[in-house]
Design a protein around this motif. Structure first.
Motif, mmCIF file in Angstrom:
data_model
loop_
_atom_site.group_PDB
_atom_site.id
_atom_site.type_symbol
_atom_site.label_atom_id
_atom_site.label_comp_id
_atom_site.label_asym_id
_atom_site.label_seq_id
_atom_site.Cartn_x
_atom_site.Cartn_y
_atom_site.Cartn_z
ATOM 1 N N TYR A 21 0.847 -1.206 0.000
ATOM 2 C CA TYR A 21 0.000 0.000 0.000
ATOM 3 C C TYR A 21 0.882 1.255 0.000
ATOM 4 O O TYR A 21 0.964 1.964 0.996
ATOM 5 C CB TYR A 21 -0.917 0.001 1.227
ATOM 6 C CG TYR A 21 -1.639 -1.302 1.452
ATOM 7 C CD1 TYR A 21 -2.797 -1.614 0.741
ATOM 8 C CD2 TYR A 21 -1.165 -2.237 2.372
ATOM 9 C CE1 TYR A 21 -3.456 -2.831 0.947
ATOM 10 C CE2 TYR A 21 -1.816 -3.440 2.585
ATOM 11 C CZ TYR A 21 -2.960 -3.731 1.868
ATOM 12 O OH TYR A 21 -3.604 -4.919 2.074
ATOM 13 N N PRO A 22 1.558 1.524 -1.123
ATOM 14 C CA PRO A 22 2.501 2.654 -1.170
ATOM 15 C C PRO A 22 1.848 4.010 -0.892
ATOM 16 O O PRO A 22 2.473 4.889 -0.296
ATOM 17 C CB PRO A 22 3.063 2.585 -2.594
ATOM 18 C CG PRO A 22 2.058 1.796 -3.379
ATOM 19 C CD PRO A 22 1.481 0.820 -2.414
ATOM 20 N N LEU A 28 -0.169 5.948 7.333
ATOM 21 C CA LEU A 28 0.078 4.898 8.324
ATOM 22 C C LEU A 28 1.168 5.316 9.301
ATOM 23 O O LEU A 28 1.073 5.054 10.506
ATOM 24 C CB LEU A 28 0.471 3.590 7.634
ATOM 25 C CG LEU A 28 -0.649 2.806 6.958
ATOM 26 C CD1 LEU A 28 -0.089 1.630 6.167
ATOM 27 C CD2 LEU A 28 -1.663 2.311 7.979
ATOM 28 N N PHE A 29 2.193 5.986 8.788
ATOM 29 C CA PHE A 29 3.264 6.478 9.656
ATOM 30 C C PHE A 29 2.707 7.430 10.715
ATOM 31 O O PHE A 29 3.028 7.316 11.910
ATOM 32 C CB PHE A 29 4.328 7.198 8.817
ATOM 33 C CG PHE A 29 5.389 7.880 9.644
ATOM 34 C CD1 PHE A 29 6.489 7.179 10.101
ATOM 35 C CD2 PHE A 29 5.270 9.236 9.971
ATOM 36 C CE1 PHE A 29 7.461 7.796 10.869
ATOM 37 C CE2 PHE A 29 6.234 9.857 10.745
ATOM 38 C CZ PHE A 29 7.335 9.143 11.192
ATOM 39 N N LEU A 30 1.860 8.349 10.289
ATOM 40 C CA LEU A 30 1.282 9.323 11.221
ATOM 41 C C LEU A 30 0.364 8.639 12.238
ATOM 42 O O LEU A 30 0.388 8.972 13.428
ATOM 43 C CB LEU A 30 0.504 10.390 10.436
ATOM 44 C CG LEU A 30 1.349 11.276 9.514
ATOM 45 C CD1 LEU A 30 0.453 12.203 8.690
ATOM 46 C CD2 LEU A 30 2.357 12.093 10.311
ATOM 47 N N ILE A 85 10.480 1.628 8.689
ATOM 48 C CA ILE A 85 10.309 0.982 7.386
ATOM 49 C C ILE A 85 9.186 1.611 6.575
ATOM 50 O O ILE A 85 9.082 1.361 5.371
ATOM 51 C CB ILE A 85 10.066 -0.540 7.535
ATOM 52 C CG1 ILE A 85 8.723 -0.819 8.215
ATOM 53 C CG2 ILE A 85 11.215 -1.205 8.283
ATOM 54 C CD1 ILE A 85 8.379 -2.298 8.265
ATOM 55 N N LEU A 86 8.361 2.436 7.219
ATOM 56 C CA LEU A 86 7.300 3.123 6.477
ATOM 57 C C LEU A 86 7.824 4.341 5.720
ATOM 58 O O LEU A 86 7.171 4.811 4.788
ATOM 59 C CB LEU A 86 6.183 3.560 7.440
ATOM 60 C CG LEU A 86 5.223 2.465 7.917
ATOM 61 C CD1 LEU A 86 4.319 3.001 9.019
ATOM 62 C CD2 LEU A 86 4.393 1.913 6.769
ATOM 63 N N VAL A 87 8.990 4.846 6.115
ATOM 64 C CA VAL A 87 9.487 6.084 5.495
ATOM 65 C C VAL A 87 10.845 5.935 4.812
ATOM 66 O O VAL A 87 11.306 6.871 4.155
ATOM 67 C CB VAL A 87 9.570 7.226 6.534
ATOM 68 C CG1 VAL A 87 8.178 7.622 7.015
ATOM 69 C CG2 VAL A 87 10.451 6.835 7.717
ATOM 70 N N VAL A 88 11.499 4.778 4.944
ATOM 71 C CA VAL A 88 12.794 4.589 4.287
ATOM 72 C C VAL A 88 12.688 3.443 3.287
ATOM 73 O O VAL A 88 11.859 2.542 3.428
ATOM 74 C CB VAL A 88 13.915 4.286 5.310
ATOM 75 C CG1 VAL A 88 14.069 5.452 6.283
ATOM 76 C CG2 VAL A 88 13.652 2.996 6.057
ATOM 77 N N GLU A 89 13.542 3.475 2.291
ATOM 78 C CA GLU A 89 13.521 2.429 1.263
ATOM 79 C C GLU A 89 14.251 1.175 1.720
ATOM 80 O O GLU A 89 13.887 0.066 1.327
ATOM 81 C CB GLU A 89 14.146 2.968 -0.025
ATOM 82 C CG GLU A 89 13.310 4.057 -0.697
ATOM 83 C CD GLU A 89 13.895 4.459 -2.032
ATOM 84 O OE1 GLU A 89 14.873 3.810 -2.470
ATOM 85 O OE2 GLU A 89 13.381 5.413 -2.644
#
Length: 307
Positions: A21-22, A28-30, A85-89
Motif C-alpha cells: 500500500y505505497p 500509516l506512519f502518522l 520501514i514506512l518512510v525509508v527504502e
C-alpha cells in the motif's frame, strides 16, 4: 550448514511491512506515530500515578504497574522499527538485530500472558477470600509471583531463540511482515525445521493454554461467588473490581487465539496485537478506575494552580 559456519552479515532479512500500500505509507506512519506517543505517555503515566498515590500501593496496582512497563517495552521494541520501514527504502535487517528484536518481544509477550494470569488469581483471592486477601497476597508473595513471571518469560524466550539459531538461512530473505516474528523466520529457513517447530509448538501451546486455564478457572470461581451474593450493590462492586482486567484479558487472549486460528492474517492483525493493544491497556484500566481518575484530576489541578 548452520549459521555458525557462515558469516552472519551475509544473512539479510527484508521486511515488506505495508509495502503493498505505497499510497498509505505516510498516513500509516502518522497513525502509528500517534498511537506510539499515546502508548508511551499512557503506560509511563500509569506507572507514575501508581507510584505517587499511596492508595494505589496494593497488589492489584503493583501488578498493573508492571503490566504498563511490559506494554511500554513491547511497543518500544516493535513500533519504532515499523515507523522506520514506512518512510525509508532500505527495509533490511541482519540476523543479529532481527533475532534480538524477536527475543525481547517474546520476553514481553510471554511475561505479560503469565502476569495477566497472576492478576486473575489476585482478583480471585480478593473476591472469593476477602478476609485472607492481605495474608495470601502479601508483599513477599507478590514479589515472588512477579519474579517467577519474569524468570519464565526470559527462559521461554531463550529456548525459542536457541531453536531459531540452530537453523540456517540463505543470503537474502523476504519477510511479509513489519517485524521479525517466529513463523516468518521459520518459513524462510533453508534447514530442517522439525525440531524447531516441535519446540515452538510445545512452548507456545503451554504458555497460551496454561495461562488461559488459570484465567478461566479464576473467573469461574469469581462469577460463582458473585452470583451467590445477596446484595445487588455487592455484586456490582465485586464485578467492577475485575471488569477492567477481564476486558484486557479478553482482548489479549482473543487476539492470540485469532492469530492461532487465522495464521494468514499477517500485517493487519499483527499490527493490532503489537501496536494497538499496548495503547489500550492504560486506557482500559484508567477509564474504569475511580482512584486513577482522581489522581489524574489532582495532578491536573496542581499543574493549573502552579501556572
Amino acid at each position: 550448514m548452520g549459521n555458525a559456519d557462515r558469516n552472519e552479515s551475509d544473512v539479510i532479512f527484508i521486511l515488506l511491512g505495508f509495502s503493498d500500500y505505497p499510497d498509505l505509507q505516510i498516513p500509516l506512519f502518522l497513525v502509528f506515530l500517534v498511537i506510539y506517543i499515546i502508548t508511551v505517555v499512557g503506560n509511563l503515566g500509569m506507572i507514575v500515578i501508581i507510584r505517587i498515590n499511596p492508595k494505589l500501593h496494593t497488589p492489584m496496582y503493583f501488578f498493573l504497574s508492571h503490566l504498563s512497563f511490559l506494554d511500554f517495552c513491547y511497543s518500544t521494541i516493535i513500533t519504532p522499527k515499523l515507523l522506520q520501514i514506512l518512510v525509508v527504502e532500505d527495509r533490511s535487517l541482519s540476523l543479529a538485530p532481527c533475532v534480538t528484536q524477536y527475543s525481547f518481544a517474546a520476553i514481553c509477550v510471554v511475561t505479560e500472558a503469565f502476569l495477566l494470569a497472576v492478576m486473575a488469581y489476585d482478583r480471585f483471592v480478593a473476591i472469593c477470600n476477602p478476609l485472607r486477601y492481605t495474608v495470601v497476597m502479601s508483599q513477599k508473595r507478590c514479589v515472588l509471583l512477579l519474579t517467577g513471571v519474569y524468570t519464565w518469560g526470559i527462559m521461554s524466550s531463550s529456548i525459542l531463540i536457541y531453536s531459531l539459531l540452530i537453523l540456517s538461512f540463505s543470503g537474502s530473505n523476504i519477510i511479509n511482515n513489519f517485524l521479525c516474528e517466529y513463523s516468518a523466520l521459520l518459513s524462510v529457513s533453508i534447514s530442517d525445521k522439525h525440531v524447531t517447530e516441535t519446540i515452538f509448538f510445545i512452548l507456545a501451546n503451554f504458555n497460551t493454554f496454561f495461562t488461559l486455564i488459570i484465567v478461566l478457572t479464576s473467573y469461574l470461581f469469581i462469577f460463582v461467588t458473585i452470583l451467590k451474593m445477596n446484595s445487588a450493590t455487592g455484586r456490582y462492586k465485586a464485578f467492577s473490581t475485575c471488569a477492567s482486567h477481564l476486558t484486557g484479558v479478553t482482548i489479549f487472549f482473543g487476539t492470540i487465539l485469532f492469530l492461532y486460528c487465522v495464521p494468514s492474517s499477517k500485517s493487519s492483525c499483527t499490527a493490532f496485537y503489537s501496536v494497538v493493544i499496548p495503547m489500550l491497556n492504560p486506557l482500559i484500566y484508567s477509564l474504569r478506575n475511580k482512584d486513577v481518575k482522581e489522581t489524574v484530576k489532582k495532578l491536573m489541578d496542581h499543574k493549573i494552580c502552579s501556572q
